[in-house]
Each structure stands twice: as structure tokens, then as C-alpha cells.
Design a protein around this motif. Structure first.
Motif, PDB file in Angstrom:
ATOM      1  N   GLY A   1       0.827  -1.192   0.000  1.00 43.14           N
ATOM      2  CA  GLY A   1       0.000   0.000   0.000  1.00 43.14           C
ATOM      3  C   GLY A   1       0.859   1.239   0.000  1.00 43.14           C
ATOM      4  N   ASP A   2       0.718   2.065   1.034  1.00 43.99           N
ATOM      5  CA  ASP A   2       1.499   3.298   1.139  1.00 43.99           C
ATOM      6  C   ASP A   2       2.831   3.094   1.860  1.00 43.99           C
ATOM      7  N   ILE A   3       3.097   1.869   2.309  1.00 46.69           N
ATOM      8  CA  ILE A   3       4.316   1.594   3.062  1.00 46.69           C
ATOM      9  C   ILE A   3       5.381   1.025   2.133  1.00 46.69           C
ATOM     10  N   ARG A   4       6.555   1.614   2.171  1.00 43.88           N
ATOM     11  CA  ARG A   4       7.698   1.138   1.385  1.00 43.88           C
ATOM     12  C   ARG A   4       8.898   1.037   2.317  1.00 43.88           C
TER      13      ARG A   4
ATOM     14  N   GLU B   1      11.243  -3.080  -6.569  1.00 43.98           N
ATOM     15  CA  GLU B   1      10.128  -3.132  -5.623  1.00 43.98           C
ATOM     16  C   GLU B   1       9.371  -4.458  -5.742  1.00 43.98           C
ATOM     17  N   TRP B   2       9.020  -4.994  -4.583  1.00 43.50           N
ATOM     18  CA  TRP B   2       8.220  -6.221  -4.492  1.00 43.50           C
ATOM     19  C   TRP B   2       6.908  -5.846  -3.805  1.00 43.50           C
ATOM     20  N   HIS B   3       5.832  -5.845  -4.547  1.00 41.84           N
ATOM     21  CA  HIS B   3       4.535  -5.409  -4.028  1.00 41.84           C
ATOM     22  C   HIS B   3       3.806  -6.592  -3.378  1.00 41.84           C
ATOM     23  N   ILE B   4       3.403  -6.390  -2.133  1.00 36.99           N
ATOM     24  CA  ILE B   4       2.677  -7.426  -1.399  1.00 36.99           C
ATOM     25  C   ILE B   4       1.322  -7.667  -2.059  1.00 36.99           C
ATOM     26  N   ARG B   5       1.036  -8.916  -2.342  1.00 38.52           N
ATOM     27  CA  ARG B   5      -0.256  -9.257  -2.953  1.00 38.52           C
ATOM     28  C   ARG B   5      -1.357  -9.252  -1.888  1.00 38.52           C
ATOM     29  N   ARG B   6      -2.470  -8.626  -2.193  1.00 33.52           N
ATOM     30  CA  ARG B   6      -3.648  -8.620  -1.334  1.00 33.52           C
ATOM     31  C   ARG B   6      -4.842  -9.100  -2.167  1.00 33.52           C
ATOM     32  N   PRO B   7      -4.914 -10.402  -2.448  1.00 34.81           N
ATOM     33  CA  PRO B   7      -5.962 -10.910  -3.338  1.00 34.81           C
ATOM     34  C   PRO B   7      -7.366 -10.701  -2.781  1.00 34.81           C
ATOM     35  N   LEU B   8      -8.266 -10.282  -3.662  1.00 40.50           N
ATOM     36  CA  LEU B   8      -9.661 -10.056  -3.293  1.00 40.50           C
ATOM     37  C   LEU B   8     -10.416 -11.381  -3.263  1.00 40.50           C
ATOM     38  N   PRO B   9     -11.451 -11.487  -2.433  1.00 34.75           N
ATOM     39  CA  PRO B   9     -12.255 -12.714  -2.426  1.00 34.75           C
ATOM     40  C   PRO B   9     -13.079 -12.831  -3.710  1.00 34.75           C
TER      41      PRO B   9
ATOM     42  N   VAL C   1     -15.826 -21.702   7.595  1.00 33.15           N
ATOM     43  CA  VAL C   1     -15.513 -20.692   6.588  1.00 33.15           C
ATOM     44  C   VAL C   1     -14.046 -20.328   6.822  1.00 33.15           C
ATOM     45  N   ASN C   2     -13.185 -20.749   5.931  1.00 29.12           N
ATOM     46  CA  ASN C   2     -11.749 -20.568   6.131  1.00 29.12           C
ATOM     47  C   ASN C   2     -11.200 -19.498   5.192  1.00 29.12           C
ATOM     48  N   ILE C   3     -10.752 -18.390   5.770  1.00 26.18           N
ATOM     49  CA  ILE C   3     -10.217 -17.265   5.000  1.00 26.18           C
ATOM     50  C   ILE C   3      -8.701 -17.268   5.137  1.00 26.18           C
ATOM     51  N   ASN C   4      -7.994 -17.449   4.009  1.00 25.37           N
ATOM     52  CA  ASN C   4      -6.541 -17.506   4.076  1.00 25.37           C
ATOM     53  C   ASN C   4      -5.946 -17.226   2.707  1.00 25.37           C
ATOM     54  N   VAL C   5      -4.803 -16.557   2.676  1.00 28.11           N
ATOM     55  CA  VAL C   5      -4.132 -16.318   1.389  1.00 28.11           C
ATOM     56  C   VAL C   5      -3.515 -17.606   0.850  1.00 28.11           C
ATOM     57  N   GLN C   6      -3.320 -18.581   1.718  1.00 30.36           N
ATOM     58  CA  GLN C   6      -2.730 -19.855   1.332  1.00 30.36           C
ATOM     59  C   GLN C   6      -3.842 -20.899   1.198  1.00 30.36           C
ATOM     60  N   SER C   7      -4.023 -21.438   0.011  1.00 30.65           N
ATOM     61  CA  SER C   7      -5.099 -22.403  -0.210  1.00 30.65           C
ATOM     62  C   SER C   7      -4.924 -23.648   0.640  1.00 30.65           C
TER      63      SER C   7
ATOM     64  N   ALA D   1      -6.997 -11.335   4.276  1.00 30.65           N
ATOM     65  CA  ALA D   1      -7.902 -11.213   5.424  1.00 30.65           C
ATOM     66  C   ALA D   1      -8.593  -9.857   5.466  1.00 30.65           C
ATOM     67  N   ARG D   2      -7.833  -8.785   5.260  1.00 36.47           N
ATOM     68  CA  ARG D   2      -8.414  -7.442   5.346  1.00 36.47           C
ATOM     69  C   ARG D   2      -9.446  -7.211   4.247  1.00 36.47           C
ATOM     70  N   GLU D   3      -9.110  -7.607   3.039  1.00 41.38           N
ATOM     71  CA  GLU D   3     -10.033  -7.421   1.919  1.00 41.38           C
ATOM     72  C   GLU D   3     -11.301  -8.253   2.116  1.00 41.38           C
TER      73      GLU D   3
END
Length: 640
Positions: free
Chosen positions: A30-33, A216-224, A335-341, A357-359
Motif C-alpha cells: 500500500g502506502d508503506i515502502r 520493488e516487491w509489491h505485497i499481494r492482497r488478493p480479493l475474495p 468458513v476458512n479465509i486464508n491467502v494460502q489455499s 484477510a483485510r479485503e
């Protein structure tokens, strides 16, 4: 520097190229580098002294600050510091650790396993023997007649999320880039290992200048996805007794505000895993505390009745599920919410959401705008929380015994701490007691390494936490058993002037496995620190070892405050005063206090599956087996 028709290049050794490359890697969230690798820990020996070690020295002379170097006293501790730092930076940054051939590299293995188990990034640069094999066999080289290519570094393969070996200088470019991708991927991160043969580290290579430029390596924040989200919403809307399990993924996503809003809007109660401590602050109306084997009675009682469990960023370890006994509703859904399948599909869930999680919480908040638990359930939540809070208050009350219980000690340390202080722990009986009792007042104020629960983590991990958050006080709580595993990093604290507060609780043995030994009918065998009893040929006698751990700590050059159990001053009062002194100090302080290991924290009704011998000549083991069978019958596959 030379120029070709295709690109500019720079003549460097492989070690120099790697260090300059790492110095120019940036994580963007996001805005953090921030710098992905802000520094390197290293112990130099044959293997890395002429490679990575020389590179660090050279840049220290020619470009100070490009890549800071930090000493360590043990290779394992280097990785522990990296992990402590990484958690405080929500996985956006970590340190690199370089080690020499053979035993130096092997000492990194425990740290690698810890990082991967905790889903926290750490970059490992173990040295390897000659790629050319010109000097085979070299000192500290492993030799396997069936496969002469196998070396110590190959042991990192099952412990790492990424592993590769730079056998030719030209391989560095693709390997370094691939390593950075895994290191900064929320779904993949863990130990990332680049094995570096000692001759290759010192070899010259024409390095494209492009490779050395800031990246730069941008952190992925995948949407549901819409489908999985809609199915989850339907399940929650139909739930009568929903329950949230908040794991470390909530914090790594920076989703604590979204979790709070979601809990307030829906009234759904929250239980936290060890990694999720701080995801919701302790005094929030929906926070019932830790869940599972080391959880609270409030959390475990409601978890047992839950018809829908919403797991957010949790890997569902056996402690979180109380060895699959925590959730007893026969029709429970997950209901399991995780970036890792891998984690999202656990327990056979048919309602996985592979997303950030945030999204996902933001999307659920919108979709469930009209949902709220009914009044009866809301009252039950409030009642259970109030009862548990009263139990904790009671456990904190001083008993005024010569040897206080661990709960009293935790209560005194808690009372003396500030909301933004960070408590650090990893192994023994303290993780369980802290999970139940520590009142987390800041999202990053609770750091218990409990995926690998590594004895010796605490002091090194605490140093990493302090490096990651220098503005906070870091309180390391450690038992004598874990202290003895890796106390030498106190020297690092002295050498660099890093302030941590260490509360060393001496109970003359292994309190956690001592209690565990009793539950399986082994009567604390082998868990006491006693002199060897010649008559009985064991260590179960009454003669306590004359080991002075306070003197040991003092010998390293840090301030030590001893609380004498025979003094007229109450031990808990003395601990409170010691904490005030340590807080006011600008340097590290170790507080030594004796405790009674047989005074336990309030029971949270959690269970942990540790098998008991089916047949035994010992009566205590036979009785333990009977109880084990009763508890084991509560286990279920948890298919949701």
C-alpha cells in the motif's frame, strides 16, 4: 565497469553482487515502502569469510550503510532475530543470515524450520563446499558414498519454502530473483535458502547493472472471489452460534481494525490463536481470549457449541483445535479465509476463501450489514467473558507464598507494563499461561512463537522484536529450561546496547513437560533439575542443582535484579519494583525470580492429544490411559 552493445556490467564477486542486490530490494505494501533486507547477521568461517564476509567488509568501507552487518553468538539465534523482526514488520522485512560450511550452516536448521512453521520470512545464506570439488574432501564436508553431491545445505530443502544452490556464478541472477519472490509472497513465505559454495562466493562475474538497481516487491492482497464469498455469507447468515478464530494472518494483513468493525457489527465472538494474539484487544466485548488447548474457558465453551466457525488467517494447529476436540457441533461448518489455499481448505471445508484477510473482512462487513447474533447469544458471550475476566483477576492476586505461582508473576509483569510493550515467549508452560492470562492492549504487543515452540527462542527473538520496534519496551519472559538453551545472545544485547527486559522464572526444571508427564502417568520423570541419585539411578531426588543463573546473566555484563525468596519482602512486591527499575533503565535488565511449578493457571478446558501407553506396569500410567481414552472419544474429523 564495461559497456557492451546490450547492457552495462560491473565486475564483482558473487558475494559482492548478492550483497549489493539485497541492499536494493524494497517491499511495498500500500502506502508503506521499506527495505526488504535491512541488514545481515553473520558468523564468519571457512566458507563465507572470503565471500559474503569480504563483501560486507568491502561495502562497509566503500559505501557505509549500504548493508549493515550485525554479529551474533549462535547461528540459530540469527534466524530467531530475523523472525522476531519480521513479525513486528508484518512480514514486509526480515534479515539475512550468513554462516560458514558444515556446523555453521547446520546451526541454522532449527531457525529455518521455525521460520517456515510460523509462515514468517527469513533469508538464509549457508555456505557450501567447493563447487569445483578441487579440494575434496574439505574440512567439515559431509561424505556419502552413494551420493557425493549431498551436503549439509541439502538438509534445508524440506525446511525451506525456497531452496537453491548457486553452483555457477551466472545462476545468481535467476536464483536471487526467485528467492525474493517467495520471501515477499504472503502465501509462500517462510525460510528462503540460497546455498553458496565457498569457491563460487569469491568468483568474479560480470553483473548487469540492471540487476543491482532498486527493485520493488509489491505485497499481494488478493480479493475474495464472488462465488466463495456468497457461499460464506449464506452460511453465516444462517448461523445461530457463529464463532471467529483469528490467527496471525489478521495481523500480517493489517486487518485488526476490520476485524474489530466486523465483530462489533455482527456481535460474533472472537477467539485467538497464539499467532493471533492482539488481533482484537483483550477488553473488546467480543474478545473471549485464546481458543484451543491453551485457551480460555469462555472461548472454548462457545467454540464447542459453534455451528459456523470463521477462521481468519489461521493454520488450525492442534493447539488451536484442541487436537480436533474444540468444535463439537456435529453439523459445524468452517468458513476458512486464508491467502494460502493449503490452509483455507483444511478440515475439508467446503467454504474456503483464498484471499487477503483485510479485503475479505471488508467484503463480509458489507455483505452482512443486516446480520447480528440474537440477544440470547449476545448475553451468553458477555456472561462468559465476564466470568473468565473475574477468574484472571483472581489468579493475579498475590498469594504471599515464598514461591509465587506463574499466574501471579504474569499479573505483576502485566501491571508494570505499558500498552505498547511487547511480551515475547516461545516454549515451556509460559505460552499456555500467557495465552490465557496476558491482556493484550496493542495489536503487536503479543509475540509468542508457538508454531515451532522453540526452546531458546526468547532472548534472540526479543532482540529481533526490539530491532523491529526500537520505540517499544520488549519484555522477554523465559523459564530456566529455555534460558539454558540459548542465553548467550545477552552478549549481543550488551555489544549493541539493545535494551530488553528479561524476566527469568526459575522453577528447577521443565515445568511444561513436567506437567505433561504427569498427565500421561510418567510422574515428571526426567523433567526435574536435580543431582544424579546414585541409589535410584535417576534425577528424581531432592537435591537441587547449585546453578546460579543470575550470576550467569551478570557475567555477560547486563544489569541483574535477584528476588530472594527467603527475604522478608514479598516476592511479587519485589517483582513489581524490579519491573519499574527495568522500565526506567536505558540498558538491558534481567530479573531473576523463583516460582512454584505446581501452582497452575485457571483451567481453560482445552485438551492436547499426547498418546498414553496402552499397557503399563505403572498404576499412574494405567489411570492416565483411562482418561486419555475418554478425551480421545471427543475427537472428530471436523469436516465442515
Amino acid at each position: 565497469m564495461t559497456t557492451t552493445r546490450q547492457q552495462q556490467t560491473k565486475k564483482l564477486t558473487v558475494g559482492q553482487a548478492l550483497i549489493e542486490f539485497l541492499a536494493n530490494q524494497w517491499t511495498v505494501d500500500g502506502d508503506i515502502r521499506e527495505r526488504t533486507i535491512p541488514g545481515v547477521f553473520g558468523i564468519f568461517g571457512h566458507g563465507n569469510v572470503a565471500g559474503v564476509g569480504q563483501a560486507l567488509k568491502q561495502y562497509h568501507e566503500t559505501d557505509p550503510g549500504l548493508m549493515p552487518y550485525h554479529q551474533a553468538r549462535n547461528e540459530q539465534a540469527m534466524v530467531h532475530q530475523s523472525v522476531g523482526y519480521a513479525r513486528m514488520h508484518r512480514r514486509r522485512a526480515t534479515y539475512a543470515s550468513t554462516a560458514s560450511v558444515g556446523p555453521g550452516a547446520a546451526n541454522l536448521l532449527t531457525g529455518a524450520a521455525l521460520a517456515t512453521a510460523n509462515r514468517l520470512p527469513a533469508l538464509l545464506l549457508p555456505s557450501d563446499t567447493f563447487a569445483t570439488r578441487v579440494s575434496d574432501p574439505v574440512l567439515q564436508q559431509m561424505e556419502h558414498p552413494h551420493d557425493t553431491s549431498l551436503q549439509v545445505s541439502d538438509a534445508f530443502r524440506p525446511l525451506s519454502r525456497f531452496f537453491d544452490r548457486v553452483e555457477r556464478p551466472e545462476q545468481l541472477f535467476s536464483i536471487a530473483l526467485a528467492a525474493m519472490r517467495v520471501l515477499t509472497d504472503p502465501a509462500e513465505t517462510g525460510a528462503v535458502t540460497i546455498a553458496l559454495p565457498e569457491d563460487v562466493q569469491a568468483e568474479e562475474i560480470d553483473v548487469p547493472v540492471e540487476f543491482l538497481q532498486p527493485r520493488e516487491w509489491h505485497i499481494r492482497r488478493p480479493l475474495p472471489e464472488k462465488g466463495p464469498l456468497a457461499r460464506a455469507v449464506e452460511a453465516i447468515e444462517n448461523a445461530k452460534r457463529p464463532f471467529i478464530v483469528a490467527g496471525g494472518g489478521v495481523l500480517y494483513s493489517g486487518a485488526e481494525d476490520e476485524l474489530r468493525q466486523f465483530a462489533e457489527a455482527t456481535g460474533i465472538p472472537v477467539g485467538t490463536s497464539q499467532a493471533g494474539g492482539g488481533a482484537l484487544l483483550w477488553d473488546h466485548a467480543q474478545n473471549l481470549g485464546g481458543v484451543g488447548a491453551t485457551g480460555t474457558l469462555a472461548s472454548n465453551d462457545l467454540a464447542a457449541e459453534a455451528d459456523v466457525v470463521i477462521g481468519i488467517g489461521t493454520r488450525y494447529s492442534d493447539f488451536t483445535t484442541a487436537s480436533r476436540t474444540a468444535f463439537q457441533d456435529p453439523d459445524v461448518k468452517f468458513v476458512n479465509i486464508n491467502v494460502q489455499s493449503f490452509d483455507a481448505y483444511k478440515h475439508g471445508s467446503q467454504l474456503p476463501i483464498v484471499a487477503d484477510a483485510r479485503e475479505t473482512l471488508s467484503a463480509l462487513l458489507d455483505a452482512l450489514a443486516d446480520f447480528h447474533v440474537d440477544e440470547a447469544y449476545a448475553q451468553r458471550i458477555a456472561s462468559e467473558k465476564a466470568k473468565w475476566d473475574d477468574l484472571v483477576d483472581e489468579s493475579f492476586l498475590p498469594s504471599h507464598l515464598a514461591l509465587p505461582g506463574q499466574s501471579e508473576i504474569i499479573g505483576a509483569v502485566q501491571a508494570a507494563s505499558d500498552p505498547t510493550d511487547v511480551v515475547v515467549q516461545a516454549a515451556g508452560s509460559l505460552p499456555g499461561d500467557l495465552h490465557k492470562l496476558w491482556r493484550v492492549r496493542d495489536a503487536l504487543g503479543y509475540h509468542v512463537e508457538y508454531a515451532f515452540s522453540t526452546m531458546g527462542y526468547e532472548i534472540a527473538g526479543g532482540l529481533g522484536v526490539k530491532r523491529g520496534a526500537p520505540e517499544r519496551d520488549v519484555i522477554v519472559m523465559v523459564g530456566d529450561g529455555s534460558y539454558l538453551m540459548l542465553h548467550t545472545e545477552l552478549v549481543t544485547a550488551v555489544a549493541e546496547g539493545i535494551k530488553i527486559i528479561v524476566v527469568l522464572i526459575q522453577n528447577q526444571g521443565y515445568a511444561s513437560i513436567g506437567h505433561l508427564s504427569e498427565t500421561v502417568g510418567s510422574e515428571r520423570f526426567g523433567t526435574l533439575y536435580r543431582k544424579f541419585d546414585e541409589a535410584h539411578q535417576d534425577f528424581q531426588g531432592s537435591e537441587i542443582l547449585p546453578v546460579d543463573l543470575a550470576a550467569n546473566a551478570r557475567s555477560y555484563g547486563i544489569d541483574v535484579i535477584e528476588i530472594d525468596p527467603s527475604a522478608e519482602v514479598d516476592a511479587i512486591d519485589a517483582l513489581s519494583a524490579a519491573m519499574a527499575t527495568a522500565k526506567a533503565s536505558t540498558t538491558s535488565t534481567l530479573i531473576h525470580i523463583n516460582s512454584d511449578p505446581l501452582i497452575y493457571a485457571p483451567d481453560g478446558a482445552g485438551w492436547w492429544d499426547v498418546p498414553v501407553a496402552q499397557v503399563s506396569a505403572i498404576e499412574s500410567t494405567r489411570k492416565a490411559r483411562e482418561q486419555y481414552v475418554v478425551e480421545q472419544a471427543k475427537q472428530r474429523p471436523l469436516l465442515g
